[in-house]
Design a protein around this motif. Structure first.
Motif, PDB file in Angstrom:
ATOM      1  N   GLU A   1       0.847  -1.234  -0.167  1.00  0.00           N
ATOM      2  CA  GLU A   1       0.116  -0.124  -0.270  1.00  0.00           C
ATOM      3  C   GLU A   1       1.080   1.380  -0.045  1.00  0.00           C
ATOM      4  O   GLU A   1       0.690   2.267  -0.765  1.00  0.00           O
ATOM      5  CB  GLU A   1      -0.955   0.114   1.078  1.00  0.00           C
ATOM      6  CG  GLU A   1      -1.990  -1.055   1.255  1.00  0.00           C
ATOM      7  CD  GLU A   1      -1.710  -2.499   1.312  1.00  0.00           C
ATOM      8  OE1 GLU A   1      -0.517  -2.557   1.982  1.00  0.00           O
ATOM      9  OE2 GLU A   1      -2.324  -3.319   0.858  1.00  0.00           O
TER      10      GLU A   1
ATOM     11  N   TRP B   1      -5.420  -5.732  -8.753  1.00  0.00           N
ATOM     12  CA  TRP B   1      -4.232  -4.958  -8.713  1.00  0.00           C
ATOM     13  C   TRP B   1      -2.870  -5.565  -8.672  1.00  0.00           C
ATOM     14  O   TRP B   1      -1.824  -5.049  -9.026  1.00  0.00           O
ATOM     15  CB  TRP B   1      -4.430  -3.485  -8.008  1.00  0.00           C
ATOM     16  CG  TRP B   1      -4.417  -3.834  -6.355  1.00  0.00           C
ATOM     17  CD1 TRP B   1      -5.613  -3.746  -5.990  1.00  0.00           C
ATOM     18  CD2 TRP B   1      -3.578  -3.974  -5.445  1.00  0.00           C
ATOM     19  NE1 TRP B   1      -5.615  -4.148  -4.723  1.00  0.00           N
ATOM     20  CE2 TRP B   1      -4.228  -4.355  -4.458  1.00  0.00           C
ATOM     21  CE3 TRP B   1      -2.131  -4.110  -5.696  1.00  0.00           C
ATOM     22  CZ2 TRP B   1      -3.546  -4.677  -3.196  1.00  0.00           C
ATOM     23  CZ3 TRP B   1      -1.436  -4.410  -4.392  1.00  0.00           C
ATOM     24  CH2 TRP B   1      -2.231  -4.740  -3.294  1.00  0.00           C
TER      25      TRP B   1
ATOM     26  N   TYR C   1       0.854  -4.425  -9.672  1.00  0.00           N
ATOM     27  CA  TYR C   1       1.890  -3.819  -8.581  1.00  0.00           C
ATOM     28  C   TYR C   1       3.084  -4.841  -8.683  1.00  0.00           C
ATOM     29  O   TYR C   1       4.312  -4.141  -8.778  1.00  0.00           O
ATOM     30  CB  TYR C   1       1.151  -4.314  -7.466  1.00  0.00           C
ATOM     31  CG  TYR C   1       1.962  -4.353  -5.989  1.00  0.00           C
ATOM     32  CD1 TYR C   1       2.829  -3.246  -5.704  1.00  0.00           C
ATOM     33  CD2 TYR C   1       2.142  -5.749  -5.583  1.00  0.00           C
ATOM     34  CE1 TYR C   1       3.546  -3.168  -4.683  1.00  0.00           C
ATOM     35  CE2 TYR C   1       3.258  -5.586  -4.387  1.00  0.00           C
ATOM     36  CZ  TYR C   1       3.668  -4.592  -4.102  1.00  0.00           C
ATOM     37  OH  TYR C   1       4.606  -4.463  -2.930  1.00  0.00           O
TER      38      TYR C   1
ATOM     39  N   ARG D   1      -2.390   3.311  -9.251  1.00  0.00           N
ATOM     40  CA  ARG D   1      -2.924   3.872  -8.122  1.00  0.00           C
ATOM     41  C   ARG D   1      -4.508   4.200  -7.994  1.00  0.00           C
ATOM     42  O   ARG D   1      -5.290   3.665  -7.462  1.00  0.00           O
ATOM     43  CB  ARG D   1      -2.479   5.368  -7.854  1.00  0.00           C
ATOM     44  CG  ARG D   1      -1.008   5.155  -6.977  1.00  0.00           C
ATOM     45  CD  ARG D   1      -0.367   6.594  -6.432  1.00  0.00           C
ATOM     46  NE  ARG D   1      -0.777   7.613  -7.482  1.00  0.00           N
ATOM     47  CZ  ARG D   1       0.597   7.848  -8.393  1.00  0.00           C
ATOM     48  NH1 ARG D   1       1.320   7.248  -8.321  1.00  0.00           N
ATOM     49  NH2 ARG D   1       0.232   8.921  -9.027  1.00  0.00           N
ATOM     50  N   LYS D   2      -4.913   4.534  -9.155  1.00  0.00           N
ATOM     51  CA  LYS D   2      -6.220   4.853  -9.606  1.00  0.00           C
ATOM     52  C   LYS D   2      -7.144   3.509  -9.741  1.00  0.00           C
ATOM     53  O   LYS D   2      -8.084   3.659  -9.032  1.00  0.00           O
ATOM     54  CB  LYS D   2      -6.437   5.737 -10.871  1.00  0.00           C
ATOM     55  CG  LYS D   2      -7.951   5.787 -11.266  1.00  0.00           C
ATOM     56  CD  LYS D   2      -8.009   6.617 -12.786  1.00  0.00           C
ATOM     57  CE  LYS D   2      -7.366   5.834 -13.646  1.00  0.00           C
ATOM     58  NZ  LYS D   2      -7.623   5.495 -15.015  1.00  0.00           N
ATOM     59  N   ASN D   3      -6.404   2.562 -10.328  1.00  0.00           N
ATOM     60  CA  ASN D   3      -7.359   1.301 -10.704  1.00  0.00           C
ATOM     61  C   ASN D   3      -7.511   0.599  -9.352  1.00  0.00           C
ATOM     62  O   ASN D   3      -8.511  -0.050  -8.925  1.00  0.00           O
ATOM     63  CB  ASN D   3      -6.874   0.568 -11.798  1.00  0.00           C
ATOM     64  CG  ASN D   3      -7.282   1.163 -12.921  1.00  0.00           C
ATOM     65  OD1 ASN D   3      -7.907   2.223 -13.269  1.00  0.00           O
ATOM     66  ND2 ASN D   3      -6.553   0.965 -14.027  1.00  0.00           N
ATOM     67  N   LYS D   4      -6.481   0.732  -8.369  1.00  0.00           N
ATOM     68  CA  LYS D   4      -6.796  -0.051  -7.070  1.00  0.00           C
ATOM     69  C   LYS D   4      -7.764   0.649  -6.160  1.00  0.00           C
ATOM     70  O   LYS D   4      -8.477  -0.031  -5.638  1.00  0.00           O
ATOM     71  CB  LYS D   4      -5.184   0.073  -6.269  1.00  0.00           C
ATOM     72  CG  LYS D   4      -5.256  -0.245  -5.148  1.00  0.00           C
ATOM     73  CD  LYS D   4      -3.982  -0.328  -4.277  1.00  0.00           C
ATOM     74  CE  LYS D   4      -3.772  -1.030  -3.029  1.00  0.00           C
ATOM     75  NZ  LYS D   4      -4.762  -0.611  -2.003  1.00  0.00           N
ATOM     76  N   ARG D   5      -7.660   1.924  -6.324  1.00  0.00           N
ATOM     77  CA  ARG D   5      -8.712   2.789  -5.770  1.00  0.00           C
ATOM     78  C   ARG D   5     -10.120   2.614  -6.194  1.00  0.00           C
ATOM     79  O   ARG D   5     -11.170   2.360  -5.537  1.00  0.00           O
ATOM     80  CB  ARG D   5      -8.333   4.424  -5.554  1.00  0.00           C
ATOM     81  CG  ARG D   5      -9.178   5.310  -4.845  1.00  0.00           C
ATOM     82  CD  ARG D   5      -9.050   6.682  -5.008  1.00  0.00           C
ATOM     83  NE  ARG D   5      -9.298   7.334  -6.252  1.00  0.00           N
ATOM     84  CZ  ARG D   5      -8.621   7.496  -7.274  1.00  0.00           C
ATOM     85  NH1 ARG D   5      -6.992   7.351  -6.986  1.00  0.00           N
ATOM     86  NH2 ARG D   5      -8.889   8.049  -8.485  1.00  0.00           N
ATOM     87  N   LEU D   6     -10.235   2.177  -7.351  1.00  0.00           N
ATOM     88  CA  LEU D   6     -11.598   1.835  -8.048  1.00  0.00           C
ATOM     89  C   LEU D   6     -11.834   0.267  -7.635  1.00  0.00           C
ATOM     90  O   LEU D   6     -13.120  -0.103  -8.129  1.00  0.00           O
ATOM     91  CB  LEU D   6     -11.591   2.088  -9.633  1.00  0.00           C
ATOM     92  CG  LEU D   6     -11.294   3.365  -9.938  1.00  0.00           C
ATOM     93  CD1 LEU D   6     -11.125   3.586 -11.446  1.00  0.00           C
ATOM     94  CD2 LEU D   6     -12.716   3.991  -9.460  1.00  0.00           C
ATOM     95  N   GLY D   7     -11.061  -0.268  -7.105  1.00  0.00           N
ATOM     96  CA  GLY D   7     -11.365  -1.663  -6.765  1.00  0.00           C
ATOM     97  C   GLY D   7     -10.933  -2.844  -7.698  1.00  0.00           C
ATOM     98  O   GLY D   7     -11.361  -3.838  -7.628  1.00  0.00           O
TER      99      GLY D   7
ATOM    100  N   GLU E   1       1.350   3.859  -3.103  1.00  0.00           N
ATOM    101  CA  GLU E   1       1.020   5.495  -2.847  1.00  0.00           C
ATOM    102  C   GLU E   1       2.305   6.327  -3.272  1.00  0.00           C
ATOM    103  O   GLU E   1       1.952   7.438  -3.777  1.00  0.00           O
ATOM    104  CB  GLU E   1       0.649   5.660  -1.465  1.00  0.00           C
ATOM    105  CG  GLU E   1      -0.018   6.879  -1.168  1.00  0.00           C
ATOM    106  CD  GLU E   1      -1.345   7.234  -2.000  1.00  0.00           C
ATOM    107  OE1 GLU E   1      -1.626   8.216  -2.532  1.00  0.00           O
ATOM    108  OE2 GLU E   1      -2.149   6.294  -2.417  1.00  0.00           O
TER     109      GLU E   1
END
Length: 168
Positions: free
Chosen positions: A30, A51, A55, A42-48, A34
């Motif tokens: 994580e 990932w 990574y 970062r964006k696609n991880k945040r979107l669920g 970040e």
């Protein structure tokens, strides 16, 4: 044998010169995402989105070098790398591999020069001279995976070597 994970030695852990490099190697997924990951990750991880594979791809490139890859051990075979006479790709590969090994920061990391054959999930293949990470302190790699790089690609159809790529 997949890439073996070992703890970081006390000599490295207490080295002021390696303090920042060590903090990056031991960073959580994580925190690493970040701080160092691409905006897409970062964006696609945040979107669920799933990932983890992206990574690992990005972190291997960041930690070991742009040309390095991580694949399940079952997708990579390797053996002795043989030198040949006046073949620029092989000469360049030797130069890049020697430099990489000499400048390696972590004493726990054990890399070996090998001839590799890789078969990817999409059926594509790659082979040539490179390095296999046999042992590392990068615990985030996970079991069953192998970190490697093909520095000079060999085309079995044309029997020709491509120019070597700098693995850094």
């Amino acid at each position: 044998m997949d890439t073996q994970i070992l703890p970081i030695s006390d000599a490295v852990r207490t080295s002021p010169a390696l303090e920042k490099r060590l903090s990056i190697r031991e960073m959580s997924a994580e925190d690493w995402i970040e701080r160092y990951a691409s905006g897409t990750l970062r964006k696609n991880k945040r979107l669920g989105m799933a990932w983890h594979n992206q990574y690992l791809t990005e972190r291997v490139a960041f930690e070991f070098g742009w040309e390095f890859e991580l694949q399940p051990r079952s997708r990579v075979t390797f053996g002795d790398a043989f030198t040949e006479g006046d073949v620029p790709g092989i000469t360049e590969a030797g130069w890049h591999i020697d430099r990489y090994l000499e400048l390696s920061v972590f004493p726990e990391d054990r890399l070996e020069c090998k001839y590799l054959q890789v078969e990817y999930a999409d059926g594509s293949k790659k082979e040539g001279i490179g390095m296999v990470v046999r042992v590392t302190s990068a615990a985030w790699i996970g079991k069953g995976n192998l970190v490697f790089v093909v520095v000079a690609i060999f085309d079995p159809q044309t029997q020709a070597w491509q120019n070597a790529q700098n693995p850094f």
